[in-house]
Write a protein that holds these residues in place. Sequence first.
Motif, PDB file in Angstrom:
ATOM      1  N   PRO A 216      89.205   3.039  29.470  1.00 30.49           N
ATOM      2  CA  PRO A 216      89.602   1.941  30.306  1.00 30.49           C
ATOM      3  C   PRO A 216      91.231   2.297  30.659  1.00 30.49           C
ATOM      4  O   PRO A 216      91.473   1.520  32.004  1.00 30.49           O
ATOM      5  N   ARG A 217      91.901   2.609  29.673  1.00 36.87           N
ATOM      6  CA  ARG A 217      93.543   2.340  30.208  1.00 36.87           C
ATOM      7  C   ARG A 217      93.743   3.594  31.228  1.00 36.87           C
ATOM      8  O   ARG A 217      94.359   3.371  32.069  1.00 36.87           O
ATOM      9  N   VAL A 218      92.942   4.806  31.002  1.00 36.18           N
ATOM     10  CA  VAL A 218      93.206   5.861  32.147  1.00 36.18           C
ATOM     11  C   VAL A 218      92.651   5.300  33.297  1.00 36.18           C
ATOM     12  O   VAL A 218      93.390   5.457  34.481  1.00 36.18           O
ATOM     13  N   LEU A 219      91.477   4.771  33.403  1.00 35.73           N
ATOM     14  CA  LEU A 219      91.091   4.184  34.531  1.00 35.73           C
ATOM     15  C   LEU A 219      91.941   3.082  35.483  1.00 35.73           C
ATOM     16  O   LEU A 219      92.080   3.192  36.587  1.00 35.73           O
ATOM     17  N   GLN A 252      81.348  11.205  36.845  1.00 34.06           N
ATOM     18  CA  GLN A 252      82.006  10.530  35.434  1.00 34.06           C
ATOM     19  C   GLN A 252      83.000   9.425  36.085  1.00 34.06           C
ATOM     20  O   GLN A 252      82.904   8.347  35.342  1.00 34.06           O
ATOM     21  N   VAL A 253      83.622   9.692  37.216  1.00 38.32           N
ATOM     22  CA  VAL A 253      84.445   8.657  37.685  1.00 38.32           C
ATOM     23  C   VAL A 253      83.630   7.334  38.247  1.00 38.32           C
ATOM     24  O   VAL A 253      83.895   5.923  37.751  1.00 38.32           O
ATOM     25  N   VAL A 254      82.485   7.643  38.992  1.00 35.06           N
ATOM     26  CA  VAL A 254      81.837   6.496  39.625  1.00 35.06           C
ATOM     27  C   VAL A 254      81.112   5.660  38.253  1.00 35.06           C
ATOM     28  O   VAL A 254      80.930   4.785  38.146  1.00 35.06           O
ATOM     29  N   ARG A 258      81.456   2.012  37.333  1.00 30.63           N
ATOM     30  CA  ARG A 258      80.458   0.918  37.602  1.00 30.63           C
ATOM     31  C   ARG A 258      80.099   0.362  36.105  1.00 30.63           C
ATOM     32  O   ARG A 258      79.952  -0.710  36.086  1.00 30.63           O
ATOM     33  N   GLY A 259      80.692   0.881  35.325  1.00 36.50           N
ATOM     34  CA  GLY A 259      80.730   0.226  33.911  1.00 36.50           C
ATOM     35  C   GLY A 259      81.668  -0.933  33.795  1.00 36.50           C
ATOM     36  O   GLY A 259      81.690  -1.762  32.950  1.00 36.50           O
ATOM     37  N   ARG A 260      82.673  -0.875  34.725  1.00 41.32           N
ATOM     38  CA  ARG A 260      83.805  -2.130  34.677  1.00 41.32           C
ATOM     39  C   ARG A 260      83.593  -3.167  35.852  1.00 41.32           C
ATOM     40  O   ARG A 260      84.452  -4.038  36.051  1.00 41.32           O
TER      41      ARG A 260
END
Length: 427
Positions: A216-219, A252-254, A258-260
């Motif tokens: 989450p931090r990297v995103l 992986q990015v999507v 999608r998870g957040r």
Amino acid sequence: MTTRILPAVGDPDAARSVTTLIGQLPDAEPAPPVTDSTQLLDTLARLAAASLDELPEVVLVHERIGPVPALELVREVALRFPAVGVVLITADASPVLFSAAMDSGARGLVTLPLGYEELASRVQAAAQWSAGVRRHLGAGAEQVTGPGGTVVTVSGAKGGVGTTVTAVHLALAARASGRTVALVDMDLQSGDIASYLDVQFRRSVADLAAITDISPRVLQDAVYVHETGLSLLLAPAEGERGEEVTDRAARQVVSALRGRHEVVVVDCGSQLTGAGAAVIEMADTALLVATPDVVAVRAAKRTVRMWERLQVRKAEETVTVVNRHHRTSEIQPPLVQKITGTRIAGVAVPAHFKELQAVVDAGRLHELDAKSTVKQALWTLAGELGLVGAPAAAGPGKPGKPGKPGKQLARAGDRGSLGLRRRTGGR
């Protein structure tokens, strides 16, 4: 307890071998094998839409399945269908692969050549795990499809048909209805979302390409939060960096977004890359934007056929949006549907570029007047796709403040939007 097993094996000889062996397992109910990743995901999605109980307890994924690599497919199934136990069939029994399979969400690994005892043990363990998850989830249909929100891709039949405008306003409509929304620019060499929304930001999707575990931090560091509340993940400013974004990185990015977020809108541009193909394949809804002219419709047909050949998306699973439509156009939406073989959106976006020109030139597309028939058509399309609640779909107002239902759409009908007239009962 009967264990339903769905094998995903591309090679016919391997499929026969796997089917024969699992048919000998006690209390096993083997399903006909699926031959590729697209068919597997489609089958699971169809069963999940019916009921949690319709899903198989165990899915066997062969290492040579395609077009999506086996580990990526395991990750996608585990993410979207958490009540299904996935077992990977592979000739490589190394600790590295075992660790990678577990990280992807597999519940077990069976080595080739297949042995009865090993297969029975792995299938039984995965089935028990699946049963436990289902008891925890209960029968809620909404929980079947896994964590995260809806992914919508927007692609252009050719350049200049309005792909980015469509993507931006679908995202704005979803955000205005109170949902958390990510807008991703996957037009990696010539993405313009930053220009349309007047954004200057040094981070891009390319910065996430080499990261194997997106936290989450990297995103958060890679995403720009726009004044409208949209979370923007932009295309790289240097077009050549687009090559860094592989199909694996795109998935992986999507998946991380999608998870957040409740809604993820992805602008895939008009050129099909490996990354774009991966996202279109995993999307809940894939839109194809075309204008009502011969060149664009031919391009739309060409794109749809290419997606089918590459097993990216079937024609009947693609929704075509007709942009710059006019009631006097020689090519009408039903003809586009007939030519392309796709489903056609119930809303046709009217040809009123003058409404857009000032905000496009200023890089303030989000400030498009609520009375604009183009905006109203696109926000109604968002409602049709289930991205917004009924108030925002009926009459878009300022961001976060949906307009009064009916009145603005009536004005849109007076301005000549045939698609809106049909939806609102105008004459």
